[in-house]
Design an enzyme around this catalytic site. Structure first.
Site, PDB file in Angstrom:
ATOM      1  N   THR A 186       0.494  -1.924  -4.733  1.00 37.21           N
ATOM      2  CA  THR A 186       0.028  -1.032  -4.025  1.00 37.21           C
ATOM      3  C   THR A 186      -1.238  -1.292  -3.338  1.00 37.21           C
ATOM      4  OG1 THR A 186       1.111   0.856  -5.436  1.00 37.21           O
ATOM      5  CG2 THR A 186      -0.536   1.536  -3.901  1.00 37.21           C
ATOM      6  N   PHE A 194      -4.659   0.571  -1.518  1.00 35.51           N
ATOM      7  CA  PHE A 194      -5.456   1.697  -1.269  1.00 35.51           C
ATOM      8  C   PHE A 194      -6.247   1.515  -0.271  1.00 35.51           C
ATOM      9  CE2 PHE A 194      -3.682   1.508  -5.479  1.00 35.51           C
ATOM     10  CZ  PHE A 194      -3.529   2.655  -6.112  1.00 35.51           C
TER      11      PHE A 194
END
Length: 278
Positions: free
Chosen positions: A172, A174
């Site tokens: 992921t 960010f």
């Protein structure tokens, strides 16, 4: 300065892990929603916001492209977190006692092979770290949770199996956001610039606007479209490019794009994170 960084989710969420990795010297502040994260920074409850942008398996995070331009905040850094899934249970419980696990809906299919092999049923939960907290509270012996190692540590659970995801690339990305922009830094590797824009309603506006990046040798690493105001004609675009707006090629490319847009907003200028090149 509060020395806090806000994130969405329960303590032990992957966003919490991102905060610990990227800003280990700051206190992580959990919030219920992305809007609360943004509001925490705008009102001074936190100095920074940690917001997920996209996942290598599931694509962009829902609503985040709409929230960022409206937030009034500025991207000052990016962070990448490898999503490592652990199966955890109550202390003293063994793996063969677990017949069900609870986890956020996106984690269940990522561990489908392991769950099938061990004859474990997956049940969707609103939040994986929250499911870990509830397991510690309810003490359900035959139930496990799929979450981060950090969640097991926080809620006193035992990790029964680690890295059970079917694919090892799940990551992921960010962005870290602040009340004020910072265009003064230069990254060790390179700089990234993120912006959103809306093209004018003329033929080939997007094609012509993108031409400036090609002719000036500016690499665009991301371009996504999304609708605004419920309209099928007002399409906005989110883009990441390599470089700094002060670099001559980037400056020329943005000037050319500006001619073909009726909205252009630079969301952040920040150093490229090392995982981008590993």
């Amino acid at each position: 300065m509060t020395n806090r960084i806000a994130f969405q989710g329960e303590p032990g969420a992957y966003s919490h892990e991102a905060c610990q990795q990227a800003r280990p010297d700051m206190e992580a502040l959990p919030c219920h929603t992305f809007d609360e994260v943004i509001d925490a920074v705008k009102t001074g409850k936190a100095d920074l916001a940690m917001l997920p942008i996209e996942n290598s398996t599931y694509g962009r995070v829902a609503d985040i492209h709409r929230l960022l331009p409206e937030s009034g905040l500025h991207i000052v850094d990016e962070a990448f977190v490898r999503v490592r899934i652990a199966l955890m249970g109550l202390p003293g419980v063994t793996l063969d006692e677990i017949d069900t696990v609870r986890a956020h809906l996106v984690l269940l299919p990522q561990s489908a092979g392991f769950l099938e092999e061990n004859n474990i049923k997956g049940i969707a939960a609103a939040d994986s770290a929250g499911a870990a907290r509830e397991l510690a509270e309810h003490q359900t012996r035959n139930e496990g949770v799929l979450a981060s190692d950090l969640a097991a540590e926080i809620y006193g659970l035992n990790v029964l199996a680690s890295d059970i995801e079917d694919h090892g690339h799940n990551t992921t990305r960010f962005v870290i956001m602040s009340r004020e922009p910072d265009h003064t830094r230069r990254g060790e590797i390179e700089m990234m610039t993120t912006f959103v824009f809306e093209v004018r309603n003329i033929p080939a506006a997007l094609y012509k606007g993108m031409g400036g990046f090609a002719t000036n040798g500016v690499n665009m690493t991301k371009l996504e479209s999304y609708m605004v105001d419920g309209s099928f004609t007002a399409t906005r675009f989110y883009a990441d490019i390599e470089g700094h707006p002060d670099d001559a090629p980037v400056r020329r490319a943005l000037e050319e794009l500006d001619y073909f847009t009726n909205y252009l907003n630079i969301l952040g200028v920040y150093p490229a994170a090392k995982p981008r090149h590993t």
